[in-house]
Design a protein around this motif. Structure first.
Motif, PDB file in Angstrom:
ATOM      1  N   GLY A 103     -64.815  32.762 -16.267  1.00  0.00           N
ATOM      2  CA  GLY A 103     -64.834  33.788 -17.169  1.00  0.00           C
ATOM      3  C   GLY A 103     -63.823  34.979 -16.872  1.00  0.00           C
ATOM      4  O   GLY A 103     -64.071  36.134 -17.567  1.00  0.00           O
ATOM      5  N   VAL A 104     -62.760  34.818 -16.263  1.00  0.00           N
ATOM      6  CA  VAL A 104     -61.671  36.011 -16.093  1.00  0.00           C
ATOM      7  C   VAL A 104     -60.940  35.944 -17.433  1.00  0.00           C
ATOM      8  O   VAL A 104     -60.470  35.151 -17.923  1.00  0.00           O
ATOM      9  N   ASN A 105     -60.987  37.260 -17.813  1.00  0.00           N
ATOM     10  CA  ASN A 105     -60.309  37.753 -19.103  1.00  0.00           C
ATOM     11  C   ASN A 105     -58.756  37.777 -18.487  1.00  0.00           C
ATOM     12  O   ASN A 105     -57.761  37.530 -19.524  1.00  0.00           O
ATOM     13  N   ILE A 106     -58.736  38.350 -17.650  1.00  0.00           N
ATOM     14  CA  ILE A 106     -57.125  38.630 -17.264  1.00  0.00           C
ATOM     15  C   ILE A 106     -56.916  38.263 -15.769  1.00  0.00           C
ATOM     16  O   ILE A 106     -57.688  39.009 -14.740  1.00  0.00           O
ATOM     17  N   LEU A 107     -55.840  37.695 -15.595  1.00  0.00           N
ATOM     18  CA  LEU A 107     -55.693  37.165 -14.100  1.00  0.00           C
ATOM     19  C   LEU A 107     -54.278  37.720 -13.755  1.00  0.00           C
ATOM     20  O   LEU A 107     -53.102  37.359 -14.491  1.00  0.00           O
ATOM     21  N   HIS A 108     -54.288  38.613 -12.497  1.00  0.00           N
ATOM     22  CA  HIS A 108     -53.198  38.906 -12.041  1.00  0.00           C
ATOM     23  C   HIS A 108     -52.677  37.961 -11.042  1.00  0.00           C
ATOM     24  O   HIS A 108     -53.245  37.901  -9.946  1.00  0.00           O
ATOM     25  N   LEU A 109     -51.412  37.384 -11.330  1.00  0.00           N
ATOM     26  CA  LEU A 109     -51.019  36.394 -10.136  1.00  0.00           C
ATOM     27  C   LEU A 109     -49.813  36.900  -9.409  1.00  0.00           C
ATOM     28  O   LEU A 109     -48.470  36.858 -10.262  1.00  0.00           O
ATOM     29  N   ALA A 110     -49.944  36.916  -8.354  1.00  0.00           N
ATOM     30  CA  ALA A 110     -48.637  37.169  -7.312  1.00  0.00           C
ATOM     31  C   ALA A 110     -48.390  36.065  -6.553  1.00  0.00           C
ATOM     32  O   ALA A 110     -48.878  35.839  -5.545  1.00  0.00           O
ATOM     33  N   ASP A 111     -47.376  35.266  -7.152  1.00  0.00           N
ATOM     34  CA  ASP A 111     -46.929  34.046  -6.439  1.00  0.00           C
ATOM     35  C   ASP A 111     -45.705  34.068  -5.950  1.00  0.00           C
ATOM     36  O   ASP A 111     -44.502  34.291  -6.550  1.00  0.00           O
TER      37      ASP A 111
END
Length: 340
Positions: free
Chosen positions: A58-66
């Protein structure tokens, strides 16, 4: 602005850690109650599959630091990224697992943002608070509930004036509840160089040696747990024999661990592991609140205790009053005769 955030730990296999999935489930409920969105932060390397896992919860916004420099976990770069994102997004609630990583990271972020942090919560709820002196009413606060004073009371803590309201939650406390199908969330790829400097990499990991856990209490469906009332190491060996026959794992109370009857890795309770098995057999365990905090959500509880007034009997589905050394051998004999 003012959304609910969860910091997602990434395990060695490149997936979201169990405790973070549990927090996403709880975060989704909190966000729904507050009528805001659920956001998550994932930091590591080669995180291409993380979005699918996050959106299933149910995550609406995912901040992805790759970035290759971000795995394995290092305190300074992770703290800089999380702090930077929080300053920009200004969440009202931020949740971390009460793991070695969460206990290292969350206090640094809270210190940088000058906000409150409650550690080792066992429950999270939304409510209101009235300031006694001014009678000012604060609505939609996060009730951060945890044992206090050695587990003798349950404290409800609020942060009325600082944001985000931050809490760490222990592994196994919240129920993991994936959706029937993933939602269509948004991925925000984090430009890590906007948050990092050379000083963040002053500490480097030269080598790592990882040893697999030998005891897996958290995922055990049946647990046979012993307390100080088991009486001796010889009696405790009966628990191992019973566990082997019924396909269970052996746990222990803190008193049993302190007495040398079991290793710390088997400790269940406030200062040990939190478990939710289908069947929990408590042998010679009095049931102090510190222990119950780690097992009271078990589907079914059987207590074996000489004291009919032991607190564990209050939450047990079945209470057997008697000596563990006499009752457990009968259990073993019965299962040997009747199991295939």
């Amino acid at each position: 602005m003012n959304n609910v955030f969860v910091y997602c730990e990434i395990n060695e296999e490149g997936h979201i850690a169990e405790v973070s999935l549990e927090l996403l489930s709880k975060g989704r409920k909190l966000a729904k109650e507050l009528k805001v969105e659920l956001e998550a932060i994932a930091i590591g390397y080669q995180l291409q599959n993380i979005a699918d896992e996050a959106f299933l919860y149910g995550v609406n916004i995912l901040h992805l630091a790759d970035d290759k420099r971000l795995f394995p976990y290092l305190t300074l770069p992770h703290a800089s990224i999380v702090t930077g994102i929080f300053k920009e997004e200004q969440p009202q609630i931020a949740l971390f697992g009460a793991t070695s990583i969460g206990r290292d990271l969350a206090p640094r972020v809270a210190s940088a943002l000058r906000c409150g942090l409650t550690a080792d919560c066992t429950s999270l709820e939304i409510g209101e608070h009235t300031e006694p002196k001014t009678r000012k009413v604060y609505k939609n606060l996060l009730y951060q509930i945890r044992p206090a004073f050695g587990g003798n009371i349950i404290a409800t803590i609020v942060n009325p004036d600082t944001r985000p309201q931050m809490a760490t939650v222990r592994d196994g406390v919240m129920k993991k509840e994936p959706l029937s199908s993933p939602i269509s969330g948004i991925i925000k790829n984090v430009e890590v160089n906007n948050y990092l400097s050379d000083i963040d990499f002053i500490v480097q990991i030269i080598d790592r040696h990882i040893e697999q856990k030998k005891v897996n209490l958290k995922n055990a469906q049946i647990i046979v747990a012993g307390g100080y009332g088991v009486g001796s190491a010889e009696n405790f060996r009966l628990l191992y024999e019973l566990a082997e026959i019924i396909g269970a794992e052996v746990g222990a109370s803190r008193a049993a661990v302190d007495a040398g009857l079991a290793g710390h890795e088997r400790q269940i309770g406030q200062t040990g592991v939190t478990v939710q098995p289908k069947l929990y057999i408590a042998c010679g365990i009095s049931g102090a609140i510190q222990h119950r905090a780690g097992m009271d959500k078990s589907a079914q509880i059987i207590s074996i205790n000489k004291d009919p007034n032991a607190p564990i009997n209050q939450i047990a589905d079945y209470a057997i009053i008697g000596d563990v050394a006499e009752i457990i051998p009968k259990f073993i004999q019965y299962y040997k005769l009747n199991s295939k």
